[in-house]
Design a protein around this motif. Structure first.
Motif, PDB file in Angstrom:
ATOM      1  N   GLN A  74       0.834  -1.203   0.000  1.00  0.00           N
ATOM      2  CA  GLN A  74       0.000   0.000   0.000  1.00  0.00           C
ATOM      3  C   GLN A  74       0.870   1.256   0.000  1.00  0.00           C
ATOM      4  OE1 GLN A  74      -2.932  -0.018   3.083  1.00  0.00           O
ATOM      5  NE2 GLN A  74      -4.163   1.557   2.097  1.00  0.00           N
ATOM      6  N   GLY A  75       0.588   2.156  -0.927  1.00  0.00           N
ATOM      7  CA  GLY A  75       1.353   3.391  -1.036  1.00  0.00           C
ATOM      8  C   GLY A  75       2.588   3.278  -1.914  1.00  0.00           C
ATOM      9  N   ASP A  76       2.973   2.043  -2.281  1.00  0.00           N
ATOM     10  CA  ASP A  76       4.125   1.824  -3.159  1.00  0.00           C
ATOM     11  C   ASP A  76       3.859   0.532  -3.931  1.00  0.00           C
ATOM     12  OD1 ASP A  76       6.536   1.418  -4.454  1.00  0.00           O
ATOM     13  OD2 ASP A  76       7.758   1.469  -2.627  1.00  0.00           O
ATOM     14  N   ALA A  77       3.166   0.657  -5.035  1.00  0.00           N
ATOM     15  CA  ALA A  77       2.680  -0.511  -5.777  1.00  0.00           C
ATOM     16  C   ALA A  77       3.790  -1.450  -6.238  1.00  0.00           C
ATOM     17  CB  ALA A  77       1.841  -0.053  -6.977  1.00  0.00           C
ATOM     18  N   ALA A  78       4.985  -0.927  -6.489  1.00  0.00           N
ATOM     19  CA  ALA A  78       6.083  -1.757  -6.987  1.00  0.00           C
ATOM     20  C   ALA A  78       6.994  -2.272  -5.870  1.00  0.00           C
ATOM     21  CB  ALA A  78       6.910  -0.970  -8.007  1.00  0.00           C
ATOM     22  N   ARG A  79       6.647  -2.007  -4.613  1.00  0.00           N
ATOM     23  CA  ARG A  79       7.528  -2.329  -3.480  1.00  0.00           C
ATOM     24  C   ARG A  79       7.945  -3.800  -3.434  1.00  0.00           C
ATOM     25  NH1 ARG A  79       5.946  -1.921   2.968  1.00  0.00           N
ATOM     26  NH2 ARG A  79       7.979  -2.605   3.743  1.00  0.00           N
ATOM     27  N   VAL A  80       6.976  -4.710  -3.506  1.00  0.00           N
ATOM     28  CA  VAL A  80       7.283  -6.137  -3.372  1.00  0.00           C
ATOM     29  C   VAL A  80       8.203  -6.589  -4.505  1.00  0.00           C
ATOM     30  CG1 VAL A  80       6.319  -8.472  -3.340  1.00  0.00           C
ATOM     31  CG2 VAL A  80       5.171  -6.632  -2.102  1.00  0.00           C
ATOM     32  N   ILE A 103       5.338  -1.209 -12.066  1.00  0.00           N
ATOM     33  CA  ILE A 103       6.637  -1.744 -12.467  1.00  0.00           C
ATOM     34  C   ILE A 103       7.001  -1.235 -13.855  1.00  0.00           C
ATOM     35  CG2 ILE A 103       7.818  -3.879 -13.137  1.00  0.00           C
ATOM     36  CD1 ILE A 103       6.177  -5.204 -10.825  1.00  0.00           C
ATOM     37  N   CYS A 104       6.039  -1.255 -14.765  1.00  0.00           N
ATOM     38  CA  CYS A 104       6.281  -0.738 -16.119  1.00  0.00           C
ATOM     39  C   CYS A 104       6.616   0.752 -16.063  1.00  0.00           C
ATOM     40  CB  CYS A 104       5.063  -0.978 -17.006  1.00  0.00           C
ATOM     41  SG  CYS A 104       4.775  -2.724 -17.374  1.00  0.00           S
ATOM     42  N   ASP A 105       5.885   1.510 -15.254  1.00  0.00           N
ATOM     43  CA  ASP A 105       6.126   2.953 -15.128  1.00  0.00           C
ATOM     44  C   ASP A 105       7.519   3.238 -14.573  1.00  0.00           C
ATOM     45  OD1 ASP A 105       3.607   3.455 -16.099  1.00  0.00           O
ATOM     46  OD2 ASP A 105       2.730   3.954 -14.146  1.00  0.00           O
ATOM     47  N   GLU A 106       7.960   2.440 -13.591  1.00  0.00           N
ATOM     48  CA  GLU A 106       9.286   2.646 -13.002  1.00  0.00           C
ATOM     49  C   GLU A 106      10.403   2.178 -13.921  1.00  0.00           C
ATOM     50  OE1 GLU A 106      10.046   1.642  -8.930  1.00  0.00           O
ATOM     51  OE2 GLU A 106       8.034   2.246  -8.304  1.00  0.00           O
ATOM     52  N   GLY A 107      10.078   1.294 -14.867  1.00  0.00           N
ATOM     53  CA  GLY A 107      11.043   0.875 -15.871  1.00  0.00           C
ATOM     54  C   GLY A 107      12.162  -0.020 -15.374  1.00  0.00           C
TER      55      GLY A 107
END
Length: 163
Positions: A74-80, A103-107
């Protein structure tokens, strides 16, 4: 050079982790395990059981795992995914669409491979489909056939070790 890879599947039990292990063997890349493997200690704590019991019973508790892991990210979708990839190149187990999009957005993932096996029951925690993938691997045959398909993919991607 490629940094990391993402593996996933349309449903549970399609062979994504086996495919990732084989791809790691074929390419020399490192696979640390799935996002679920990474989160097993946290989920076990929430269930009040040891981590291996939580792991062995994960298929019977898919919705609890999904909800617990969703709370964690929660609050950081790519954290895991980001944490699970530390020290490795290959990741499996991306399930919610919002995580996939983050994940795609962060590249930090280079491509997405969808592993599919016919005849498996629906996994209600998985939100992507084959159209989301850069590459689709069919896993309806033997392990040797899966290895052959993954070796061919690695060759197409120029990821086979130089001899």
């Amino acid at each position: 050079s490629l940094r990391s890879y993402r593996w996933t599947t349309s449903q549970g039990r399609h062979g994504k982790d086996t495919a990732a292990q084989i791809f790691a063997q074929v390419t020399g890349l490192k696979f640390n395990g799935s996002t679920s493997w990474y989160m097993k200690e946290h989920v076990a704590k929430m269930l009040g059981v040891c981590s291996m019991v939580a792991w062995e019973e994960r298929h019977e508790n898919r919705v609890f795992w999904r909800d617990t892991i969703n709370d964690y990210r929660q609050g950081d979708a790519a954290r895991v995914a980001r944490e699970a990839l530390k020290g490795g190149n290959i990741i499996t187990g991306i399930r919610p669409r919002y995580e996939f999009e983050a994940i795609c957005d962060e590249g930090f993932v280079d491509f997405f491979v969808y592993v599919h096996r016919d005849g498996q029951e629906d996994d209600p925690t998985f939100e992507m489909n084959q159209e989301d993938a850069d590459y689709v691997i069919m896993n309806n045959g033997t392990l040797d056939e899966l290895r052959q398909a993954l070796t061919s993919l690695a060759e197409d991607l120029n990821l086979l070790p130089k001899v």
